[in-house]
Design a protein around this motif. Sequence first.
Motif, PDB file in Angstrom:
ATOM      1  N   PHE A 113       0.842  -1.202   0.000  1.00  0.00           N
ATOM      2  CA  PHE A 113       0.000   0.000   0.000  1.00  0.00           C
ATOM      3  C   PHE A 113       0.882   1.257   0.000  1.00  0.00           C
ATOM      4  CE2 PHE A 113      -2.580   3.223   2.255  1.00  0.00           C
ATOM      5  CZ  PHE A 113      -3.688   3.221   1.439  1.00  0.00           C
ATOM      6  N   LEU A 130       3.998   9.047   6.720  1.00  0.00           N
ATOM      7  CA  LEU A 130       3.456   9.812   7.850  1.00  0.00           C
ATOM      8  C   LEU A 130       1.951   9.561   7.964  1.00  0.00           C
ATOM      9  CD1 LEU A 130       4.006  12.146  10.001  1.00  0.00           C
ATOM     10  CD2 LEU A 130       3.056  13.655   8.264  1.00  0.00           C
ATOM     11  N   ALA A 131       1.293   9.607   6.802  1.00  0.00           N
ATOM     12  CA  ALA A 131      -0.154   9.380   6.796  1.00  0.00           C
ATOM     13  C   ALA A 131      -0.481   7.947   7.181  1.00  0.00           C
ATOM     14  CB  ALA A 131      -0.733   9.706   5.426  1.00  0.00           C
ATOM     15  N   THR A 132       0.267   6.967   6.615  1.00  0.00           N
ATOM     16  CA  THR A 132      -0.049   5.572   6.953  1.00  0.00           C
ATOM     17  C   THR A 132       0.380   5.247   8.383  1.00  0.00           C
ATOM     18  OG1 THR A 132       1.992   4.835   5.874  1.00  0.00           O
ATOM     19  CG2 THR A 132      -0.032   4.686   4.595  1.00  0.00           C
ATOM     20  N   MET A 133       1.365   5.982   8.897  1.00  0.00           N
ATOM     21  CA  MET A 133       1.726   5.791  10.300  1.00  0.00           C
ATOM     22  C   MET A 133       0.500   6.064  11.177  1.00  0.00           C
ATOM     23  SD  MET A 133       4.481   7.929  12.564  1.00  0.00           S
ATOM     24  CE  MET A 133       3.519   9.390  12.844  1.00  0.00           C
ATOM     25  N   ILE A 134      -0.213   7.154  10.876  1.00  0.00           N
ATOM     26  CA  ILE A 134      -1.420   7.489  11.641  1.00  0.00           C
ATOM     27  C   ILE A 134      -2.528   6.481  11.344  1.00  0.00           C
ATOM     28  CG2 ILE A 134      -3.177   9.268  12.016  1.00  0.00           C
ATOM     29  CD1 ILE A 134      -1.042  11.321  11.105  1.00  0.00           C
ATOM     30  N   ALA A 135      -2.689   6.158  10.047  1.00  0.00           N
ATOM     31  CA  ALA A 135      -3.803   5.291   9.643  1.00  0.00           C
ATOM     32  C   ALA A 135      -3.650   3.865  10.182  1.00  0.00           C
ATOM     33  CB  ALA A 135      -3.915   5.263   8.129  1.00  0.00           C
ATOM     34  N   GLY A 138      -4.236   3.697  13.734  1.00  0.00           N
ATOM     35  CA  GLY A 138      -5.675   3.799  13.967  1.00  0.00           C
ATOM     36  C   GLY A 138      -6.367   2.460  13.768  1.00  0.00           C
ATOM     37  N   MET A 139      -5.967   1.730  12.698  1.00  0.00           N
ATOM     38  CA  MET A 139      -6.587   0.424  12.442  1.00  0.00           C
ATOM     39  C   MET A 139      -6.287  -0.559  13.567  1.00  0.00           C
ATOM     40  SD  MET A 139      -5.821  -0.026   8.427  1.00  0.00           S
ATOM     41  CE  MET A 139      -6.290   1.260   7.280  1.00  0.00           C
ATOM     42  N   ARG A 141      -5.979   0.222  16.617  1.00  0.00           N
ATOM     43  CA  ARG A 141      -6.905   0.596  17.693  1.00  0.00           C
ATOM     44  C   ARG A 141      -8.318   0.099  17.389  1.00  0.00           C
ATOM     45  NH1 ARG A 141      -3.756   5.321  19.313  1.00  0.00           N
ATOM     46  NH2 ARG A 141      -2.481   4.372  20.922  1.00  0.00           N
ATOM     47  N   VAL A 142      -8.694   0.113  16.091  1.00  0.00           N
ATOM     48  CA  VAL A 142     -10.016  -0.365  15.711  1.00  0.00           C
ATOM     49  C   VAL A 142     -10.150  -1.847  16.063  1.00  0.00           C
ATOM     50  CG1 VAL A 142     -11.532  -0.854  13.760  1.00  0.00           C
ATOM     51  CG2 VAL A 142     -10.324   1.326  13.875  1.00  0.00           C
ATOM     52  N   GLU A 145      -9.508  -2.081  20.087  1.00  0.00           N
ATOM     53  CA  GLU A 145     -10.094  -1.008  20.890  1.00  0.00           C
ATOM     54  C   GLU A 145      -9.226  -0.750  22.110  1.00  0.00           C
ATOM     55  OE1 GLU A 145     -14.311  -1.843  21.138  1.00  0.00           O
ATOM     56  OE2 GLU A 145     -14.455  -1.286  19.044  1.00  0.00           O
ATOM     57  N   ASP A 146      -9.809  -0.617  23.291  1.00  0.00           N
ATOM     58  CA  ASP A 146      -8.904  -0.338  24.415  1.00  0.00           C
ATOM     59  C   ASP A 146      -8.671  -1.562  25.296  1.00  0.00           C
ATOM     60  OD1 ASP A 146     -11.441  -0.366  25.232  1.00  0.00           O
ATOM     61  OD2 ASP A 146     -11.493   1.659  26.055  1.00  0.00           O
TER      62      ASP A 146
END
Lengths: 337, 358
Positions: A113, A130-135, A138-139, A141-142, A145-146
């Motif tokens: 990707f 940088l963008a995929t680092m955040i994305a 995030g995934m 975490r999805v 979750e916590d």
Amino acid sequence: MEAQSNIQRLFKPLISWEGFLLFALILLFIGNSISSPFFLTVNNQINLFQLSIEKVIVAVIMTLVIINAEIDLSVASIMGLSACAFGWLFQMGVPAAAAVPMVLVLGAILGGFNAFWIAWVGIPSLVVTLATMIAFRGMARVLVEDRGITDFPDWFDGLGQNPFVGPFPLAMIVFFLLVAIFYVILQKSTFGRQVYFVGSNREVAEFSGVNVRRVKATIFIASGLISSLAGLLFAARVGAVRGDVALGFELDIITIVLLGGVSIFGGTGTMIGTLLSILIVLNLRNGMALSNITGHIQTGVLGVLLILSVMVPTIKQFLTKLFGAKISGEQKELKNE
Amino acid sequence: MLESINRKFGPNTLRVSILVLVLVLMVLFFSTQIQNYLNPRLFVRISTSVSIIALIAVGQAVVVMTRNIDLSIGSIIGCTAYFLGGIMALYPNIPAFLVMPLAMLIGAGFGMVNGLLVSRFKLPSIIVTLATLAIFRSILVQSSGGRSITTASLPVWLVDFARTNAFEIAGFQIRWMVVIAVLVVVVMHIFLTRFRAGRQFYAVGSNPDAAEFAGINMQKTVLQAFLISGALAGLAGFMYLSRFGNITVVAGLGLEFKAVGAVVVGGINIFGGSGSVIGALVGATLIDLLDNSLVRWELVSEFWRDAILGLLILFAVAMDAILMRRLNARRKKPIDEKVQDPQDAISTNGTTPKMEEK
């Protein structure tokens, strides 16, 4: 004149960055052994490796990424996402033995990707990763979750925690295998030459018929794959996964590689340099930990080292100006200290 | 039609207008999805948190324009907020009008370390600021000894500052923080586009060799960029302190990535020489609005927030790259015929400042 050039020839390998790193490593070993009798034991050496083994595994492939004049900020997030994907699959009832290859494929896809945007769309890798680092984070975490996911099968946890061959855990064997493989690829194979070529001058490489896209894509896919392997090893070693697995590792990994003499502008650097840098960083951290210096300060010390390492050419230039042109091998050796 | 739009407006105006349009569409979209979304409280919440991000995004934009990057911003904010909090706790009688300049001075001090290392020693900024990111943070950890700054130890006016309105329009409260941030953006925009000293940042970034031939002092310009970035991070640190009150050693962690994200979404070329601080402001607003709205969107769990945010940053940058390439291809033809400047004809990134001036 004749004698001088002989001296220079003798010192030449030592004056190189790798020579300097080796020298620093030996100093570090001596210093650490004096300060603690437990330092130079096989167990301590394995232990200090084991504590950051995932980072140093990723540093191996990061060497290729940076030599190729790119950067991959998303490695730590791929590690986190892979570990979380493994935990999630395991929780969904997929047997761990089947989840492992699935996660590795996922890692390669994540790397692919990145590669798509960098090699085909032509967006700078700094921005893409940088963008995929955040994305990717995030995934992760999805997926979990916590919560934290634990209770993996014993064999899986054992792979991360118990010695595999002799006193060596699996991750360490993987690491040394990867170093050997990528040393051969980088220094001996056509592909390795292409990595350097593309890194030092992309346009010339393109005109010479190198398939630049394929080289970049291969490297980023490999980076994804190895990062996800490192993520799995992390999950096995800790025996649990959470959304923040490997958070912030990318900075440490990049620091190790740059300290090893790989230029951020691409085209130069060696696997030996990275290996020596890994040994220095691990031993330095271990030594500092033995003298009760906390983690944040250790990172700060590494930061100072990183700046000093890129300043070496400037200092050399300055000293050459100061002493005129007639610098002998011994003086250069002195400077390196 | 595209041709005429293309001629009337520069790529930057076009880009900022599109981003503003996206912003409006996003607000409209979320107002249909989230109950009671469009209320004055949302405005206050978003505008105050955007103020902090916008300041560092503007600083980052100036640095990126000169072909550099500043990754140490998060640590500078943390340090400034912490040290300023410490100073205020010790000397609560420092007059209010001196505190902001003091914060900017502290920040500029950190920025100077970066700037000197990058400009005097010609070191790559990504390495220097990666290192100072760790070094500044370790200075903070070392000097704090693990203690935190608490709201109770700060003067009352400082804590109240973040909640004080400058004025109110039709029920929308405009906080002082927002006024300051907008003021900074406007002043920086005028400075960068209308003043010789400001144009130098573009010149250095778009073609360093030509800039040097033109008599621009490279070292000074790069140093100035880092000083601006540091000072604005210092100002952001002051706002951070005022807004949150309780400052631990991890304050501001990771904010540098938000600043870079805002800058790239705002259409500032990561290879330098182009973009505007207005773009950075709109980029910061977009990211922050999305961040704040996704938390409240019931359709997706809040854990989706970062995943969507990252993909949208990527999408925005990709759209920008593809659109600009198209526009540039159209633009190139007449220039090629005249061949005024070989650099223009060769240039492949669509956003050289020469074209923007038109």
